[in-house]
Enzyme design. Sequence first.
Site, short mmCIF file in Angstrom:
data_model
loop_
_atom_site.label_atom_id
_atom_site.label_comp_id
_atom_site.label_asym_id
_atom_site.label_seq_id
_atom_site.Cartn_x
_atom_site.Cartn_y
_atom_site.Cartn_z
N TYR A 110 76.48 52.23 33.27
CA TYR A 110 76.61 51.80 34.67
C TYR A 110 77.09 52.95 35.56
CZ TYR A 110 75.42 47.15 33.17
OH TYR A 110 74.73 46.08 32.65
N ARG B 176 73.88 54.48 36.54
CA ARG B 176 73.17 53.66 37.52
C ARG B 176 73.81 53.81 38.91
NH1 ARG B 176 71.23 53.68 33.55
NH2 ARG B 176 70.07 55.16 34.79
N GLN C 271 68.61 39.40 42.81
CA GLN C 271 69.04 39.62 41.41
C GLN C 271 69.48 41.07 41.24
OE1 GLN C 271 66.01 37.58 38.60
NE2 GLN C 271 65.00 37.74 40.56
N HIS D 11 73.60 38.55 40.38
CA HIS D 11 73.94 39.23 39.12
C HIS D 11 74.98 40.32 39.29
CE1 HIS D 11 69.77 37.82 37.49
NE2 HIS D 11 70.67 36.86 37.51
N GLY E 22 59.13 40.86 44.02
CA GLY E 22 59.50 41.86 43.02
C GLY E 22 60.34 41.36 41.87
N THR E 23 60.03 40.17 41.39
CA THR E 23 60.75 39.69 40.20
C THR E 23 59.77 39.12 39.18
OG1 THR E 23 62.29 38.02 39.34
CG2 THR E 23 61.38 37.59 41.52
#
Length: 232
Positions: free
Chosen positions: A53, A56, A86, A104, A172-173
């Site tokens: 992470y 990221r 998300q 999320h 876009g999912t």
Amino acid sequence: MKKLVVLSGAGISAESGIKTFRDSDGLWEGHDIMEVATPEGWQKNPALVLDFYNQRRRNLYEVAPNRAHEVLVELEKYFEVVIITQNVDDLHERAGASNVLHLHGELLKVRSEIDPNTLYETDPNNPDLHLGDTCPKGGQLRPHIVWFGEAVPMIEAAIAHCQSADLFVIVGTSLVVYPAAGLLEYTPPFIPCFLVDKKIPPLESRKNIQVYEGKAGEMLPKLAENLVKNFV
Ligand code: NAD
């Protein structure tokens, strides 16, 4: 003003340079999802998870919102726009979106293992999180990310928005991660629904959904034109 609810996923940030997740065979940036995005992975190797992470987060500082994020902001002139995302990036907010609900979690926030309700913002000058970084009560800090197998605290608020939507847009999912993928089911049955994706995922439930196949940065402006012309 009509209420336009948007469910966005990793595909909306792809043109900003953030990799999606399913596009790479179930790996996320080359990592096994079970290792970096589950409570079991965290128990097994917290240093690896923090490092993942941290990378990221650093990547997020290097990218910018794209046309798709911007178009949704422009629609706020005509609609009450609520974005349920998300995504854990902050590109909707950086584009100027007023109402974003993160299902999320958020990369730029962290929380302690012993106090899930207090969130801390990461310092842009020193964004990495390490083992031994603790909250004032001594609990190890962890990313504010909803991992697979964890509860999704924002789902109730997201459902309420879907139930009161006049228009619904999915962008876009891959619609494989639940409960997010089931949100369409909570929208009133006859409202206009639209789906924007480079590769349209299978949609069993609604036959009347209008599909825009292509990149979000190209298709969302077209959809926005349609919405302003026909639904304001
Ligand atoms: P996903 O990776 O499963 O699916 C991405 C979808 O976007 C696919 O349907 C793909 O066809 C589409 N797509 C790819 N490029 C596109 C483009 N340029 N324009 C339009 N569509 C495009 O993503 P998901 O459904 O959001 O689920 C993955 C999970 O991974 C989420 O829970 C999220 O938290 C996490 N994730 C987040 C980010 C981020 O915050 N940017 C990035 C990767 C993964």
